[in-house]
Design a protein around this motif. Structure first.
Motif, PDB file in Angstrom:
ATOM      1  N   SER A 286       0.807  -1.218   0.000  1.00 52.37           N
ATOM      2  CA  SER A 286       0.000   0.000   0.000  1.00 52.37           C
ATOM      3  C   SER A 286       0.845   1.274   0.000  1.00 52.37           C
ATOM      4  O   SER A 286       0.320   2.356  -0.267  1.00 52.37           O
ATOM      5  CB  SER A 286      -0.956   0.015   1.194  1.00 52.37           C
ATOM      6  OG  SER A 286      -0.215  -0.002   2.399  1.00 52.37           O
ATOM      7  N   GLU A 287       2.148   1.159   0.258  1.00 44.50           N
ATOM      8  CA  GLU A 287       2.984   2.364   0.279  1.00 44.50           C
ATOM      9  C   GLU A 287       4.415   2.049  -0.162  1.00 44.50           C
ATOM     10  O   GLU A 287       5.001   1.057   0.264  1.00 44.50           O
ATOM     11  CB  GLU A 287       3.017   2.954   1.685  1.00 44.50           C
ATOM     12  CG  GLU A 287       3.802   4.239   1.783  1.00 44.50           C
ATOM     13  CD  GLU A 287       3.783   4.816   3.187  1.00 44.50           C
ATOM     14  OE1 GLU A 287       4.831   5.323   3.607  1.00 44.50           O
ATOM     15  OE2 GLU A 287       2.741   4.747   3.856  1.00 44.50           O
ATOM     16  N   TYR A 288       4.925   2.932  -1.015  1.00 44.94           N
ATOM     17  CA  TYR A 288       6.327   2.889  -1.434  1.00 44.94           C
ATOM     18  C   TYR A 288       6.878   4.297  -1.240  1.00 44.94           C
ATOM     19  O   TYR A 288       6.201   5.277  -1.535  1.00 44.94           O
ATOM     20  CB  TYR A 288       6.466   2.488  -2.909  1.00 44.94           C
ATOM     21  CG  TYR A 288       5.977   1.090  -3.192  1.00 44.94           C
ATOM     22  CD1 TYR A 288       6.829   0.010  -3.071  1.00 44.94           C
ATOM     23  CD2 TYR A 288       4.663   0.860  -3.576  1.00 44.94           C
ATOM     24  CE1 TYR A 288       6.387  -1.280  -3.326  1.00 44.94           C
ATOM     25  CE2 TYR A 288       4.208  -0.421  -3.826  1.00 44.94           C
ATOM     26  CZ  TYR A 288       5.068  -1.485  -3.700  1.00 44.94           C
ATOM     27  OH  TYR A 288       4.624  -2.758  -3.948  1.00 44.94           O
TER      28      TYR A 288
ATOM     29  N   HIS B   1      11.373  16.785  -1.724  1.00 51.54           N
ATOM     30  CA  HIS B   1      10.862  17.340  -2.973  1.00 51.54           C
ATOM     31  C   HIS B   1      10.619  16.272  -4.039  1.00 51.54           C
ATOM     32  O   HIS B   1      10.836  16.497  -5.214  1.00 51.54           O
ATOM     33  CB  HIS B   1      11.804  18.430  -3.506  1.00 51.54           C
ATOM     34  CG  HIS B   1      11.930  19.580  -2.584  1.00 51.54           C
ATOM     35  ND1 HIS B   1      12.889  19.608  -1.614  1.00 51.54           N
ATOM     36  CD2 HIS B   1      11.230  20.717  -2.473  1.00 51.54           C
ATOM     37  CE1 HIS B   1      12.787  20.728  -0.927  1.00 51.54           C
ATOM     38  NE2 HIS B   1      11.776  21.425  -1.430  1.00 51.54           N
ATOM     39  N   GLY B   2      10.180  15.109  -3.627  1.00 49.03           N
ATOM     40  CA  GLY B   2       9.834  14.059  -4.583  1.00 49.03           C
ATOM     41  C   GLY B   2       8.362  14.149  -4.948  1.00 49.03           C
ATOM     42  O   GLY B   2       7.566  14.776  -4.254  1.00 49.03           O
ATOM     43  N   SER B   3       7.995  13.522  -6.043  1.00 52.01           N
ATOM     44  CA  SER B   3       6.580  13.502  -6.427  1.00 52.01           C
ATOM     45  C   SER B   3       5.841  12.481  -5.558  1.00 52.01           C
ATOM     46  O   SER B   3       6.420  11.507  -5.071  1.00 52.01           O
ATOM     47  CB  SER B   3       6.440  13.146  -7.900  1.00 52.01           C
ATOM     48  OG  SER B   3       6.908  11.837  -8.130  1.00 52.01           O
ATOM     49  N   PHE B   4       4.549  12.734  -5.364  1.00 55.32           N
ATOM     50  CA  PHE B   4       3.706  11.840  -4.575  1.00 55.32           C
ATOM     51  C   PHE B   4       2.484  11.514  -5.419  1.00 55.32           C
ATOM     52  O   PHE B   4       1.777  12.406  -5.870  1.00 55.32           O
ATOM     53  CB  PHE B   4       3.284  12.520  -3.268  1.00 55.32           C
ATOM     54  CG  PHE B   4       2.391  11.654  -2.423  1.00 55.32           C
ATOM     55  CD1 PHE B   4       2.926  10.641  -1.656  1.00 55.32           C
ATOM     56  CD2 PHE B   4       1.021  11.849  -2.411  1.00 55.32           C
ATOM     57  CE1 PHE B   4       2.107   9.832  -0.877  1.00 55.32           C
ATOM     58  CE2 PHE B   4       0.202  11.052  -1.645  1.00 55.32           C
ATOM     59  CZ  PHE B   4       0.741  10.044  -0.868  1.00 55.32           C
ATOM     60  N   GLU B   5       2.265  10.229  -5.666  1.00 60.75           N
ATOM     61  CA  GLU B   5       1.117   9.797  -6.448  1.00 60.75           C
ATOM     62  C   GLU B   5       0.383   8.691  -5.715  1.00 60.75           C
ATOM     63  O   GLU B   5       1.006   7.820  -5.107  1.00 60.75           O
ATOM     64  CB  GLU B   5       1.549   9.289  -7.818  1.00 60.75           C
ATOM     65  CG  GLU B   5       2.174  10.356  -8.693  1.00 60.75           C
ATOM     66  CD  GLU B   5       2.493   9.828 -10.070  1.00 60.75           C
ATOM     67  OE1 GLU B   5       1.546   9.635 -10.852  1.00 60.75           O
ATOM     68  OE2 GLU B   5       3.677   9.598 -10.332  1.00 60.75           O
ATOM     69  N   THR B   6      -0.930   8.755  -5.779  1.00 62.55           N
ATOM     70  CA  THR B   6      -1.765   7.714  -5.191  1.00 62.55           C
ATOM     71  C   THR B   6      -2.621   7.118  -6.293  1.00 62.55           C
ATOM     72  O   THR B   6      -3.238   7.845  -7.071  1.00 62.55           O
ATOM     73  CB  THR B   6      -2.663   8.288  -4.078  1.00 62.55           C
ATOM     74  OG1 THR B   6      -1.827   8.861  -3.078  1.00 62.55           O
ATOM     75  CG2 THR B   6      -3.524   7.214  -3.467  1.00 62.55           C
ATOM     76  N   THR B   7      -2.658   5.810  -6.357  1.00 64.21           N
ATOM     77  CA  THR B   7      -3.474   5.098  -7.338  1.00 64.21           C
ATOM     78  C   THR B   7      -4.484   4.262  -6.566  1.00 64.21           C
ATOM     79  O   THR B   7      -4.123   3.576  -5.613  1.00 64.21           O
ATOM     80  CB  THR B   7      -2.589   4.186  -8.209  1.00 64.21           C
ATOM     81  OG1 THR B   7      -1.552   4.969  -8.788  1.00 64.21           O
ATOM     82  CG2 THR B   7      -3.401   3.516  -9.298  1.00 64.21           C
ATOM     83  N   ARG B   8      -5.740   4.338  -6.987  1.00 59.78           N
ATOM     84  CA  ARG B   8      -6.797   3.598  -6.292  1.00 59.78           C
ATOM     85  C   ARG B   8      -7.598   2.825  -7.335  1.00 59.78           C
ATOM     86  O   ARG B   8      -8.075   3.395  -8.312  1.00 59.78           O
ATOM     87  CB  ARG B   8      -7.716   4.584  -5.574  1.00 59.78           C
ATOM     88  CG  ARG B   8      -8.760   3.935  -4.727  1.00 59.78           C
ATOM     89  CD  ARG B   8      -9.613   4.972  -3.992  1.00 59.78           C
ATOM     90  NE  ARG B   8      -8.788   5.900  -3.247  1.00 59.78           N
ATOM     91  CZ  ARG B   8      -8.879   7.221  -3.325  1.00 59.78           C
ATOM     92  NH1 ARG B   8      -9.750   7.788  -4.106  1.00 59.78           N
ATOM     93  NH2 ARG B   8      -8.092   7.992  -2.608  1.00 59.78           N
TER      94      ARG B   8
ATOM     95  N   PRO C 268       7.347  -0.209  -7.811  1.00 60.97           N
ATOM     96  CA  PRO C 268       7.859  -1.107  -8.854  1.00 60.97           C
ATOM     97  C   PRO C 268       7.385  -0.679 -10.242  1.00 60.97           C
ATOM     98  O   PRO C 268       6.453   0.110 -10.394  1.00 60.97           O
ATOM     99  CB  PRO C 268       7.269  -2.465  -8.466  1.00 60.97           C
ATOM    100  CG  PRO C 268       6.032  -2.135  -7.712  1.00 60.97           C
ATOM    101  CD  PRO C 268       6.328  -0.858  -6.980  1.00 60.97           C
ATOM    102  N   GLU C 269       8.028  -1.235 -11.255  1.00 63.62           N
ATOM    103  CA  GLU C 269       7.703  -0.913 -12.651  1.00 63.62           C
ATOM    104  C   GLU C 269       6.239  -1.222 -12.967  1.00 63.62           C
ATOM    105  O   GLU C 269       5.595  -0.504 -13.736  1.00 63.62           O
ATOM    106  CB  GLU C 269       8.629  -1.684 -13.595  1.00 63.62           C
ATOM    107  CG  GLU C 269       8.465  -1.312 -15.040  1.00 63.62           C
ATOM    108  CD  GLU C 269       8.807   0.140 -15.348  1.00 63.62           C
ATOM    109  OE1 GLU C 269       8.144   0.726 -16.225  1.00 63.62           O
ATOM    110  OE2 GLU C 269       9.711   0.699 -14.705  1.00 63.62           O
TER     111      GLU C 269
ATOM    112  N   ASP D  33       2.815   6.283  -3.658  1.00 63.60           N
ATOM    113  CA  ASP D  33       4.184   6.186  -4.167  1.00 63.60           C
ATOM    114  C   ASP D  33       4.849   7.549  -4.042  1.00 63.60           C
ATOM    115  O   ASP D  33       4.460   8.504  -4.704  1.00 63.60           O
ATOM    116  CB  ASP D  33       4.153   5.733  -5.624  1.00 63.60           C
ATOM    117  CG  ASP D  33       5.537   5.499  -6.209  1.00 63.60           C
ATOM    118  OD1 ASP D  33       6.502   5.342  -5.432  1.00 63.60           O
ATOM    119  OD2 ASP D  33       5.639   5.464  -7.443  1.00 63.60           O
ATOM    120  N   TYR D  34       5.859   7.636  -3.181  1.00 65.76           N
ATOM    121  CA  TYR D  34       6.599   8.886  -3.004  1.00 65.76           C
ATOM    122  C   TYR D  34       8.003   8.712  -3.570  1.00 65.76           C
ATOM    123  O   TYR D  34       8.679   7.730  -3.281  1.00 65.76           O
ATOM    124  CB  TYR D  34       6.678   9.271  -1.527  1.00 65.76           C
ATOM    125  CG  TYR D  34       7.465  10.549  -1.309  1.00 65.76           C
ATOM    126  CD1 TYR D  34       6.933  11.776  -1.686  1.00 65.76           C
ATOM    127  CD2 TYR D  34       8.733  10.515  -0.762  1.00 65.76           C
ATOM    128  CE1 TYR D  34       7.656  12.946  -1.515  1.00 65.76           C
ATOM    129  CE2 TYR D  34       9.458  11.673  -0.582  1.00 65.76           C
ATOM    130  CZ  TYR D  34       8.913  12.890  -0.961  1.00 65.76           C
ATOM    131  OH  TYR D  34       9.635  14.047  -0.801  1.00 65.76           O
TER     132      TYR D  34
END
Length: 116
Positions: A53-55, A61-68, A86-87, A80-81
């Motif tokens: 559930s979390e990487y 200053h990294g990007s943060f994306e959430t996929t649901r 993973p790929e 994902d921060y």
């Protein structure tokens, strides 16, 4: 699966303080249902529901994306921060984006605020 799409987005008419005017934008549209079938196949093939559930990386200053994704009434969310995931997660995000980019929006409404 029937080709209908909806979007809820928090928008701001003016982003410069002191008077930003946020509102909620609701859109309805459609896409080719075959694209949804390909997306569902990609999600299953890449074993999305077995991802953690979390990487995250220890960076600033990294990007943060959430996929649901919801399957059979069960929702799985992956955060994902710093692009630490993973790929397969990137593959899924790209497949979702391709379907989202193909949506033909037919109606847009605004309201003062988005519902929680």
């Amino acid at each position: 699966p029937d080709g209908s799409a909806s979007s809820v987005g928090r928008r701001c008419v003016r982003v410069v303080p002191p008077t930003p005017r946020p509102h909620c934008e609701l859109k309805e549209g459609g896409f080719y249902y075959q694209d949804f079938a390909r997306l569902a196949h990609t999600i299953e093939r890449t074993s999305y529901f077995s991802l953690k559930s979390e990487y995250r990386r220890d960076v600033t200053h990294g990007s943060f994306e959430t996929t649901r994704v919801t399957r059979k009434g069960t929702t799985h969310q992956v955060s994902d921060y710093g692009s630490a995931g993973p790929e397969d997660l990137r593959t899924i995000r790209q497949a979702i984006q391709e379907v989202a980019d193909s949506v033909r929006w037919t109606a847009t409404q605004t309201q003062p605020a988005c519902l929680p």
